[in-house]
Design a protein around this motif. Structure first.
Motif, short mmCIF file in Angstrom:
data_model
loop_
_atom_site.label_atom_id
_atom_site.label_comp_id
_atom_site.label_asym_id
_atom_site.label_seq_id
_atom_site.Cartn_x
_atom_site.Cartn_y
_atom_site.Cartn_z
N PHE A 20 0.84 -1.20 0.00
CA PHE A 20 0.00 0.00 0.00
C PHE A 20 0.87 1.25 0.00
O PHE A 20 2.09 1.19 0.12
N GLY A 21 0.24 2.37 -0.12
CA GLY A 21 0.93 3.65 -0.23
C GLY A 21 0.26 4.57 -1.23
O GLY A 21 0.64 5.73 -1.39
N ASP A 22 -0.79 4.05 -1.87
CA ASP A 22 -1.55 4.83 -2.84
C ASP A 22 -2.80 5.35 -2.15
O ASP A 22 -3.62 4.57 -1.68
N GLN A 106 3.38 3.36 -10.56
CA GLN A 106 4.04 4.65 -10.69
C GLN A 106 3.31 5.60 -11.64
O GLN A 106 3.37 6.81 -11.47
N ALA A 107 2.63 5.06 -12.63
CA ALA A 107 1.95 5.94 -13.58
C ALA A 107 0.86 6.76 -12.89
O ALA A 107 0.75 7.97 -13.12
N LYS A 108 0.09 6.11 -12.02
CA LYS A 108 -0.94 6.84 -11.28
C LYS A 108 -0.29 7.82 -10.32
O LYS A 108 -0.78 8.96 -10.15
N ALA A 109 0.79 7.42 -9.69
CA ALA A 109 1.50 8.31 -8.77
C ALA A 109 2.03 9.53 -9.50
O ALA A 109 2.02 10.65 -8.97
N LEU A 110 2.49 9.33 -10.72
CA LEU A 110 2.99 10.45 -11.52
C LEU A 110 1.86 11.42 -11.82
O LEU A 110 2.03 12.64 -11.72
N LYS A 115 -1.07 16.64 -10.48
CA LYS A 115 -2.31 17.25 -10.02
C LYS A 115 -2.11 18.03 -8.73
O LYS A 115 -2.62 19.14 -8.57
N GLN A 116 -1.37 17.43 -7.79
CA GLN A 116 -1.18 18.12 -6.52
C GLN A 116 -0.27 19.34 -6.68
O GLN A 116 -0.48 20.36 -6.01
N THR A 117 0.70 19.24 -7.55
CA THR A 117 1.54 20.41 -7.84
C THR A 117 0.68 21.55 -8.37
O THR A 117 0.87 22.71 -8.00
N LYS A 118 -0.27 21.23 -9.24
CA LYS A 118 -1.15 22.27 -9.79
C LYS A 118 -1.99 22.91 -8.68
O LYS A 118 -2.18 24.13 -8.67
N GLU A 119 -2.47 22.09 -7.75
CA GLU A 119 -3.25 22.64 -6.64
C GLU A 119 -2.41 23.61 -5.80
O GLU A 119 -2.88 24.69 -5.41
#
Length: 303
Positions: A20-22, A106-110, A115-119
């Motif tokens: 886990f971690g996602d 990793q693709a989802k994490a990327l 997205k979070q950077t944009k926020e």
């Protein structure tokens, strides 16, 4: 450094029960503040014009007065920036991983990282809104200032003495937006639309905008904010605001908070010729900013 077998050693042998971690991420909160625009240039420029002032009394036989001061006043420049991130996984780590369905995701994490950077970048416009020079507002003032220049005066979109979110301060903010003027000094019709608050103020906002009777008083008075629907779109919580006491009353003023998308997200994957490692990257190019300070009234809070 590439993700190698040492970095995922537990995933190379059987018997692992859970990986886990996602986690779900906050996303799309910037859209509560900014209007979306497309761009096909390196930068975009918004120019605020000064139109005509009040009409003047014409005496009999005299000439009509002419306003010769019209023209452009303030320019706001949106310089688009490229945001990107990538990762590398060795060939051995890819082939030897027994739990490829669980890791590396990793693709989802990327995608989540972008997205979070944009926020964060969007919220920084509000977070730095009281700091002059934090980003390029056309009139040279901080986004939230008591001294936005107009002809023969100034206009405020914040308090001279900062106030915590309360019934009285929110009412004062609404009245403040009703006193906005254009460059020529004419009073303009601007109305509040929604309240943006950090997580710490969500319960205060709920009580102020959702109750029929006034809060924190023994009087049986109506809640004027509620009955008049003064803030018709209610409030939104933005998890990326850094000031726990700051609050932001958005208005319907045009050409306010803008997001320009120059290039949407582009992903690329390649195999390195020498190492045979897998390289994956994603980039996008955009800008956030404000052209019209009348799009918001804000307070840092007094606490």
């Amino acid at each position: 450094m590439a993700v190698n077998t040492a970095a995922i050693k537990s995933l190379l042998r059987p018997g692992l029960k859970t990986v886990f971690g996602d986690y779900p991420m906050y996303e799309g909160q910037w859209a509560d503040i900014f209007t979306r625009n497309k761009s096909n240039m390196a930068s975009e420029v918004d120019v605020e014009m000064r139109y005509l002032s009040l009409a003047q009394l014409k005496t009999e036989g005299a000439s009509v007065s002419y306003d010769l001061n019209s023209g452009e006043r303030y320019s706001t420049i949106y310089n688009h920036q490229t945001i990107g991130l990538g990762f590398i996984i060795t060939r051995e780590a890819m082939r030897d991983n027994l739990y490829q369905s669980a890791f590396p995701n990793q693709a989802k994490a990327l995608s989540n990282s972008l997205k979070q950077t944009k926020e964060i970048r969007a919220a920084s416009v509000l977070n730095n809104g009281f700091t002059a020079g934090a980003f390029a507002l056309g009139d040279g003032q901080a986004l939230f200032s008591t001294a936005h220049p107009i002809d023969n005066g100034t206009v405020a979109n914040t308090f001279s003495v900062q106030a915590d979110l309360s019934e009285a301060s929110l009412e004062a903010a609404v009245i403040g937006t009703q006193k906005f003027r254009d460059i020529a000094g004419n009073r303009v019709m601007v109305k509040p639309t929604k309240l943006i608050v950090p997580a710490e103020l969500q319960f205060t906002a709920e009580r102020l905008l959702k109750t029929e009777l006034r809060t924190s008083t023994a009087n049986n008075d109506i809640n004027a904010m509620y009955s008049l629907s003064t803030v018709p779109q209610g409030y939104r919580v933005n998890q990326f605001l850094t000031d726990p006491n700051g609050w932001y009353l958005m208005t319907n003023a045009e050409n306010g908070f803008k997001y320009f998308e120059r290039d949407p997200v582009e992903t690329d994957m390649t195999t390195d010729f020498d190492t045979k490692s897998i390289k994956v990257s994603a980039i996008e190019r955009y800008s956030f900013g404000v052209s019209n300070f009348r799009a918001s009234w804000a307070s840092q809070g007094a606490s």
